[in-house]
Structure formats: structure tokens, C-alpha cells
Design a protein around this motif. Structure first.
Motif, short mmCIF file in Angstrom:
data_model
loop_
_atom_site.label_atom_id
_atom_site.label_comp_id
_atom_site.label_asym_id
_atom_site.label_seq_id
_atom_site.Cartn_x
_atom_site.Cartn_y
_atom_site.Cartn_z
N GLN A 176 0.81 -1.14 0.05
CA GLN A 176 -0.06 0.00 -0.01
C GLN A 176 0.93 1.20 -0.04
O GLN A 176 0.53 2.25 -0.61
N GLU A 177 1.94 1.24 0.67
CA GLU A 177 2.89 2.38 0.96
C GLU A 177 3.68 3.06 -0.16
O GLU A 177 3.62 4.35 -0.24
N SER A 183 -4.76 2.55 -3.16
CA SER A 183 -4.24 1.24 -3.06
C SER A 183 -4.39 0.16 -4.34
O SER A 183 -5.46 0.31 -5.00
N GLU A 184 -3.48 -0.39 -4.72
CA GLU A 184 -3.33 -1.39 -5.84
C GLU A 184 -4.15 -2.51 -5.51
O GLU A 184 -4.84 -2.99 -6.66
N VAL A 185 -4.22 -3.14 -4.64
CA VAL A 185 -4.81 -4.41 -4.20
C VAL A 185 -5.67 -4.26 -2.92
O VAL A 185 -5.08 -3.77 -1.98
N ARG A 186 -7.00 -4.84 -2.95
CA ARG A 186 -7.76 -4.69 -1.81
C ARG A 186 -8.40 -5.75 -1.74
O ARG A 186 -8.98 -6.37 -2.70
N THR A 213 -6.28 -3.57 3.18
CA THR A 213 -5.33 -3.28 2.25
C THR A 213 -4.04 -3.91 2.96
O THR A 213 -4.16 -4.12 4.22
N PHE A 214 -2.76 -3.53 2.38
CA PHE A 214 -1.62 -4.38 3.02
C PHE A 214 -0.32 -3.41 3.10
O PHE A 214 -0.09 -2.83 2.09
N TRP A 256 5.11 -11.09 3.96
CA TRP A 256 5.73 -10.01 3.78
C TRP A 256 7.14 -10.16 3.94
O TRP A 256 7.69 -11.34 3.78
N GLU A 257 8.16 -9.15 4.11
CA GLU A 257 9.69 -9.37 3.78
C GLU A 257 10.27 -10.15 4.69
O GLU A 257 10.87 -11.19 4.14
#
Length: 307
Positions: A176-177, A183-186, A213-214, A256-257
Motif C-alpha cells: 500500500q505504501e 491502493s493497488e490491491v484490496r 489493504t496491505f 511480507w518481507e
């Protein structure tokens, strides 16, 4: 329907049997008999809709990181059972005596395959119950994907299980950031629901946002959701719709990372381009008496989105 045209059975690069379903308009789905797992789902333009890691292990008995693994008889990692159960790690067979198709499932142009998994001696070592697990995979003329599972208790005593279609969707950059306020993906359809947060020892919370969102790791089980959930992808201009029956819960997962780097069969940066949204039955395990059967179904569709 001419099954010889719509359904092709072959071997993959490791000699494992697989089935390819094709729609008249060019969509396709590929299902491996290892795990009864959908490995690929492509639209009529040949675009892959499911994520598979570049580091995935394709040789049995390892489960493949991606596609749609079948999680049975448990989701998660508890007790003596292997993580997400054993169904995704075992070999299945083509079901030669499937239950009758519903009229909507054999419409002209639909391609389908029936697979079967019965309890084995290996299964009984960790889960001492006799079962039959049938899976029907249907690719519609429109390229939509349906999975129907039937689990029958052929035991002499009741048993309980949890279940999930652990679906890895391919998405554009999920973070999201990097998209400011756009937001691209939700994910929509989860608002106001209670969820169990696996990152907080399964503590129960209530979803406060209008859409999910993420911006960090997510590992949640949303409880008693509606029968439809949508994944919107702004950059790819497409929307996945997940419709389900017999599966009250929805799992949402992205490692996530940090966690990605700790997963051996997952690329360090691949979390950006995948999102698991699973139709599932987890909070309240399903109990079957001897002779009883349970059915769970998910219908996956994808449509072009106008933003």
C-alpha cells in the motif's frame, strides 16, 4: 461435451500425472494428481491468474508453493499432523465413479475432472480415520474455475476436520505504501467481521476498515463471512470474486518481507506479487458421523475492472 477435446491427461516434468482442462474460448486449468492441486489457471488471453513461487519444489512428496493446495484434515500446524494436513502431499487418482453432476456443472462447453483420495496406511499413522475425499474441478466456458470437495466418513466412529482451498492469487505489487492513497490491491467483503489473528496467538479482533489493504504481514482467519469476497487489483485492472458454499471462514495471508526470507521455497521479494484468500472451514471443525458426507464448494471468477 466432448471430453477428448476439453480434457487432456499427461505427465509433468517429474513424471506425475496431470490433467489440463480447456475452455472453448482459450482459458485453461492444470491439476496435478500430486495433492489434487490446481497448479495453473489461465484466462482466455493466456495470462496466469495463480501465483507459484520461482523456488517451489515440484517433486513429491513436497507440497508445491502456489496454485490451490487442498488443506485437509487440518489447516495450520497443530498436533501430530503435518502442516495443513496430508491431502496436499499425497497422490490422488482419477475418480472412475464420481457422483452425478448437477445440471449447472455440465453446461455445454464446461470441462471437468473428478479426482479421488482415500485414506491410506500412511494417513492412518497420523490421523486414524477412514475417509473418502472427492474433488471435482470445473472450468466453465467463460473460464471461471469451480472446485467441489466431498468428504465421506467411512469410519465406524465420528471424526472432525478443518478444510481450506489455500488459493494463491497472482497480483500486482501489494504494498500500500508505494501507491500513496490509491491502493493497488484490496479485499472487500470482510468489513465488520471478527477474525482470529495468527500473529497475535489467535486473539479475536473485529475488522474496522471498509476494505483490507496491505502494509505488513497478514495472517488472519475471518469468521462466518458472507458467501462472496472480492480481491480488487487496480494495476492489472481485474477483480477476483470468491463465492463459496459450506465454507464459512476466509483466510487472508501474506508473509511480507521478513518471513519470506525464512521460507525456503519462497523468493525473498515474491510476497509483493501474491495474496492468499482461502475459502475455509476452520473455527468450528466439521464433524461427520459414520456414513455422513460433507460438501464444500468455491467458485472463482475474474472480471475486468474499470477504475
Amino acid at each position: 461435451m466432448d471430453r477428448s477435446v476439453a480434457v487432456e491427461i499427461s505427465k509433468d516434468e517429474n513424471g506425475v500425472s496431470q490433467v489440463v482442462l480447456r475452455s472453448p474460448r482459450g482459458a485453461s486449468a492444470r491439476i496435478s494428481l500430486h495433492g489434487g492441486q490446481v497448479r495453473s489457471w489461465k484466462n482466455e488471453r493466456g495470462e496466469e491468474l495463480l501465483f507459484t513461487s520461482s523456488k517451489a519444489i515440484f517433486k513429491p512428496p513436497a507440497a508445491v508453493r502456489g496454485g490451490i493446495p487442498i488443506c485437509f484434515p487440518q489447516f495450520g500446524n497443530r498436533g501430530s499432523l503435518e502442516q495443513h494436513g496430508f491431502a496436499r502431499n499425497r497422490m490422488w487418482v482419477v475418480d472412475e465413479n464420481p457422483p452425478p453432476l448437477q445440471s449447472t456443472d455440465h453446461s455445454s462447453g464446461n470441462a471437468f475432472i473428478d479426482l479421488l483420495r482415500k485414506s491410506s496406511d500412511d494417513d492412518m499413522k497420523s490421523w486414524p480415520h477412514r475417509y473418502e475425499l472427492r474433488l471435482r474441478v470445473i472450468l466453465s466456458v467463460d473460464g471461471y474455475l469451480t472446485l467441489i470437495s466431498r468428504i465421506r466418513n467411512v469410519n465406524c466412529k465420528p471424526f472432525s476436520f478443518s478444510f481450506a482451498y489455500h488459493t494463491y492469487f497472482s497480483v500486482s505489487d501489494i504494498r500500500q505504501e508505494i501507491h500513496l492513497n490509491d491502493s493497488e490491491v484490496r479485499v472487500e467483503g470482510l468489513e465488520t467481521l471478527d477474525y482470529l489473528d495468527n500473529l497475535c496467538n489467535r486473539e479475536r479482533f473485529t475488522e474496522q476498515g471498509d476494505a483490507l489493504t496491505f502494509e505488513s504481514e497478514v495472517d488472519r482467519v475471518y469468521l462466518s463471512s458472507s458467501d462472496a469476497v472480492a480481491v480488487f487489483d487496480h494495476e492489472k485492472k481485474r477483480t477476483f470474486v470468491i463465492r463459496k458454499e459450506g465454507l464459512p471462514d476466509v483466510v487472508v495471508w501474506n508473509p511480507w518481507e521478513k518471513k519470506s526470507k525464512a521460507i525456503a521455497d519462497f523468493g525473498d521479494d515474491e510476497y509483493k506479487h501474491m495474496l492468499c484468500v482461502d475459502a475455509a472451514a476452520i473455527e468450528k471443525p466439521i464433524t461427520l458421523k459414520p456414513g455422513e458426507e460433507w460438501t464444500g464448494r468455491v467458485d472463482l471468477s475474474v472480471t475486468a475492472s474499470l477504475y
